[in-house]
Design a protein around this motif. Structure first.
Motif, PDB file in Angstrom:
ATOM      1  N   VAL A 128      54.169  29.338  25.673  1.00 61.85           N
ATOM      2  CA  VAL A 128      52.954  29.003  26.421  1.00 61.85           C
ATOM      3  C   VAL A 128      52.941  29.912  27.646  1.00 61.85           C
ATOM      4  CG1 VAL A 128      51.609  27.243  27.598  1.00 61.85           C
ATOM      5  CG2 VAL A 128      53.045  26.597  25.648  1.00 61.85           C
ATOM      6  N   VAL A 129      51.930  30.766  27.733  1.00 58.98           N
ATOM      7  CA  VAL A 129      51.890  31.763  28.806  1.00 58.98           C
ATOM      8  C   VAL A 129      50.512  31.786  29.462  1.00 58.98           C
ATOM      9  CG1 VAL A 129      52.233  34.193  29.410  1.00 58.98           C
ATOM     10  CG2 VAL A 129      53.558  33.179  27.531  1.00 58.98           C
ATOM     11  N   LEU A 130      50.519  31.709  30.781  1.00 63.99           N
ATOM     12  CA  LEU A 130      49.301  31.893  31.568  1.00 63.99           C
ATOM     13  C   LEU A 130      49.155  33.387  31.830  1.00 63.99           C
ATOM     14  CD1 LEU A 130      46.960  30.722  33.325  1.00 63.99           C
ATOM     15  CD2 LEU A 130      48.597  30.706  35.228  1.00 63.99           C
ATOM     16  N   ARG A 131      47.964  33.926  31.556  1.00 66.97           N
ATOM     17  CA  ARG A 131      47.765  35.364  31.684  1.00 66.97           C
ATOM     18  C   ARG A 131      46.603  35.697  32.611  1.00 66.97           C
ATOM     19  NH1 ARG A 131      51.122  37.909  28.455  1.00 66.97           N
ATOM     20  NH2 ARG A 131      51.996  36.828  26.654  1.00 66.97           N
ATOM     21  N   GLU A 132      46.580  36.931  33.071  1.00 68.70           N
ATOM     22  CA  GLU A 132      45.440  37.463  33.808  1.00 68.70           C
ATOM     23  C   GLU A 132      45.043  38.778  33.145  1.00 68.70           C
ATOM     24  OE1 GLU A 132      46.428  38.227  37.856  1.00 68.70           O
ATOM     25  OE2 GLU A 132      48.461  38.898  37.404  1.00 68.70           O
ATOM     26  N   SER A 133      43.741  39.033  33.098  1.00 70.79           N
ATOM     27  CA  SER A 133      43.236  40.163  32.325  1.00 70.79           C
ATOM     28  C   SER A 133      42.804  41.323  33.216  1.00 70.79           C
ATOM     29  CB  SER A 133      42.046  39.716  31.475  1.00 70.79           C
ATOM     30  OG  SER A 133      41.477  40.813  30.797  1.00 70.79           O
ATOM     31  N   ASP A 134      42.851  42.521  32.649  1.00 73.26           N
ATOM     32  CA  ASP A 134      42.325  43.689  33.358  1.00 73.26           C
ATOM     33  C   ASP A 134      40.813  43.797  33.193  1.00 73.26           C
ATOM     34  OD1 ASP A 134      42.412  44.356  30.617  1.00 73.26           O
ATOM     35  OD2 ASP A 134      42.638  46.500  31.060  1.00 73.26           O
ATOM     36  N   LYS A 135      40.232  42.895  32.383  1.00 74.78           N
ATOM     37  CA  LYS A 135      38.784  42.906  32.156  1.00 74.78           C
ATOM     38  C   LYS A 135      38.181  41.601  32.687  1.00 74.78           C
ATOM     39  CE  LYS A 135      39.147  45.765  27.984  1.00 74.78           C
ATOM     40  NZ  LYS A 135      38.858  47.008  28.706  1.00 74.78           N
ATOM     41  N   GLU A 136      37.201  41.709  33.553  1.00 68.84           N
ATOM     42  CA  GLU A 136      36.616  40.528  34.193  1.00 68.84           C
ATOM     43  C   GLU A 136      35.950  39.588  33.195  1.00 68.84           C
ATOM     44  OE1 GLU A 136      34.009  41.439  37.377  1.00 68.84           O
ATOM     45  OE2 GLU A 136      35.524  42.524  38.555  1.00 68.84           O
ATOM     46  N   ASN A 137      35.417  40.146  32.099  1.00 67.50           N
ATOM     47  CA  ASN A 137      34.677  39.311  31.150  1.00 67.50           C
ATOM     48  C   ASN A 137      35.564  38.676  30.080  1.00 67.50           C
ATOM     49  OD1 ASN A 137      35.265  41.647  29.793  1.00 67.50           O
ATOM     50  ND2 ASN A 137      33.229  41.917  28.880  1.00 67.50           N
ATOM     51  N   TRP A 138      36.879  38.869  30.168  1.00 68.30           N
ATOM     52  CA  TRP A 138      37.797  38.247  29.193  1.00 68.30           C
ATOM     53  C   TRP A 138      38.127  36.836  29.669  1.00 68.30           C
ATOM     54  CZ3 TRP A 138      39.355  39.851  24.435  1.00 68.30           C
ATOM     55  CH2 TRP A 138      40.346  39.084  23.812  1.00 68.30           C
ATOM     56  N   ARG A 139      37.673  35.834  28.922  1.00 67.21           N
ATOM     57  CA  ARG A 139      37.747  34.446  29.377  1.00 67.21           C
ATOM     58  C   ARG A 139      38.997  33.705  28.892  1.00 67.21           C
ATOM     59  NH1 ARG A 139      33.311  34.673  26.426  1.00 67.21           N
ATOM     60  NH2 ARG A 139      33.954  32.836  25.229  1.00 67.21           N
ATOM     61  N   PHE A 140      39.687  34.232  27.913  1.00 64.37           N
ATOM     62  CA  PHE A 140      40.803  33.510  27.289  1.00 64.37           C
ATOM     63  C   PHE A 140      42.106  33.851  28.016  1.00 64.37           C
ATOM     64  CE2 PHE A 140      37.461  34.077  24.196  1.00 64.37           C
ATOM     65  CZ  PHE A 140      37.357  32.825  23.605  1.00 64.37           C
ATOM     66  N   LEU A 141      42.612  32.909  28.818  1.00 63.64           N
ATOM     67  CA  LEU A 141      43.753  33.218  29.682  1.00 63.64           C
ATOM     68  C   LEU A 141      44.961  32.296  29.479  1.00 63.64           C
ATOM     69  CD1 LEU A 141      41.797  34.000  32.971  1.00 63.64           C
ATOM     70  CD2 LEU A 141      42.697  35.617  31.286  1.00 63.64           C
ATOM     71  N   CYS A 142      44.829  31.291  28.626  1.00 61.56           N
ATOM     72  CA  CYS A 142      45.979  30.441  28.286  1.00 61.56           C
ATOM     73  C   CYS A 142      46.350  30.685  26.835  1.00 61.56           C
ATOM     74  CB  CYS A 142      45.652  28.965  28.515  1.00 61.56           C
ATOM     75  SG  CYS A 142      47.011  27.861  28.041  1.00 61.56           S
ATOM     76  N   TYR A 143      47.604  31.069  26.601  1.00 67.39           N
ATOM     77  CA  TYR A 143      48.051  31.485  25.273  1.00 67.39           C
ATOM     78  C   TYR A 143      49.223  30.623  24.802  1.00 67.39           C
ATOM     79  CZ  TYR A 143      45.154  35.609  25.709  1.00 67.39           C
ATOM     80  OH  TYR A 143      44.069  36.439  25.834  1.00 67.39           O
ATOM     81  N   SER A 144      49.205  30.260  23.537  1.00 65.53           N
ATOM     82  CA  SER A 144      50.348  29.562  22.954  1.00 65.53           C
ATOM     83  C   SER A 144      50.539  30.032  21.523  1.00 65.53           C
ATOM     84  CB  SER A 144      50.156  28.039  23.004  1.00 65.53           C
ATOM     85  OG  SER A 144      48.957  27.653  22.374  1.00 65.53           O
TER      86      SER A 144
END
Length: 324
Positions: free
Chosen positions: A267-283
């Motif tokens: 389970v990883v919280l992420r931040e994107s280099d693209k402002e329009n990328w909405r999916f930031l919680c990954y499992s």
């Protein structure tokens, strides 16, 4: 290799209850009322047959002072094989899969000394396969890492703990621990009656001292996934799905998954280099079939009250092996 019932029970014990002990294999052998020599022989055979990837532990890249990211890239189909060959030579590149995303077909994890170097390495790597269309999803916080397979139930399954929600993983310098020692702890343990003897001698430490240090680092979330790591495909866990959540509070969503969804291995919280990328919680979920993963994903969405989600199934593993 056909696994006996005893072999399966041993695999479960190696994964879930590997002891913090200077003679861990003897402790496990005693539980099964067999000799340590017989247990080690069984384990070695399962390693040789690719069922066990390693017995050991994962050391957080943050403790080594590194930065990491998950990258989704649009790699031209004619260059996928070239990318696979290049990736095999990069030690810091892991979790390299072809996945069923409509735009980005290749997903991999890369680590580097810092964010700037990481960005340069990503750009350089993908330029070699004519890919300039990619998204970088930096690892902001790892809330769970426990790759354990319940081979009886046919799904990834592990305990959840508040320990995994520790805000900051200390670095080697902050801990006062030799970075080379952390590096050596990343490698598989020797399959002997005294697996910590050699590393103890190298750093002028007793075996019990090494074990006590490992336990301390585990409690501080520096060491994760202590015990055996299995090759899922060899034990019937042939499917894996990466669940991406679109949530107004991705950190809170990740915490809920880490604490309440036992099937989640990462389970990883992420931040994107693209402002329009909405999916930031990954499992990540692993199972014998896609339906199990789909059902767990629905539970995750319900648990987190997420607006939308995606499941990216693995179509091909481009870099099998263990994470060092």
């Amino acid at each position: 290799m056909n696994l006996s019932h005893t072999d399966k029970l041993i695999l479960m014990e190696l994964q879930y209850n590997f002891p913090f002990d200077s003679q861990p294999f003897k402790t496990i052998a005693d539980k099964f009322s067999i000799s340590e020599e017989e247990l080690l022989e069984r384990v070695k055979i399962m390693v040789e047959n690719g069922i066990i990837k390693r017995v050991g532990m994962y050391v957080s890249f943050r403790a080594k002072g590194m930065d990491g990211a998950l990258i989704g890239a649009n790699v031209p189909l004619e260059n996928v094989e070239k990318f696979r060959k290049i990736a095999l030579s990069i030690r810091e590149l892991t979790h390299n899969f072809v996945r069923n995303h409509p735009r980005y077909n290749i997903w991999f994890v890369l680590k580097a000394e810092n964010r700037s170097t990481l960005n340069e390495k990503i750009k350089d790597l993908l330029s070699k396969v004519n890919s300039d269309d990619y998204v970088i999803l930096y690892s902001k916080k790892t809330l769970k890492l426990s790759v354990k397979y319940d081979i009886i139930r046919g799904v990834s399954w592990s305990e959840n703990s508040m320990r995994t929600l520790i805000e900051n993983v200390p670095t080697a310098d902050e801990l006062g621990v030799n970075k080379e020692l952390l590096k050596d702890l990343s490698y598989p343990l020797k399959l002997t009656n005294r697996p910590f003897k050699e590393i103890g001698e190298k750093y002028n430490m007793g075996e019990d001292e090494i074990v006590d240090l490992i336990k301390e680092l585990y409690e501080k979330n520096v060491i994760k996934d202590y015990g055996a790591t299995l090759n899922g495909e060899k034990v019937g866990i042939i499917e894996n799905g990466m669940v991406l959540l679109d949530n107004d509070n991705p950190e809170d969503a990740c915490k809920k998954v880490a604490l309440n969804v036992r099937e989640a291995t990462h389970v990883v919280l992420r931040e994107s280099d693209k402002e329009n990328w909405r999916f930031l919680c990954y499992s990540m979920i692993h199972a014998t079939n896609k339906n199990i993963i789909k059902n767990v994903a629905k539970e995750i969405v319900k648990e987190t009250n997420s607006k939308s989600y995606m499941i990216l199934f693995s179509l091909e593993n481009l870099k099998p092996g263990i994470v060092i």
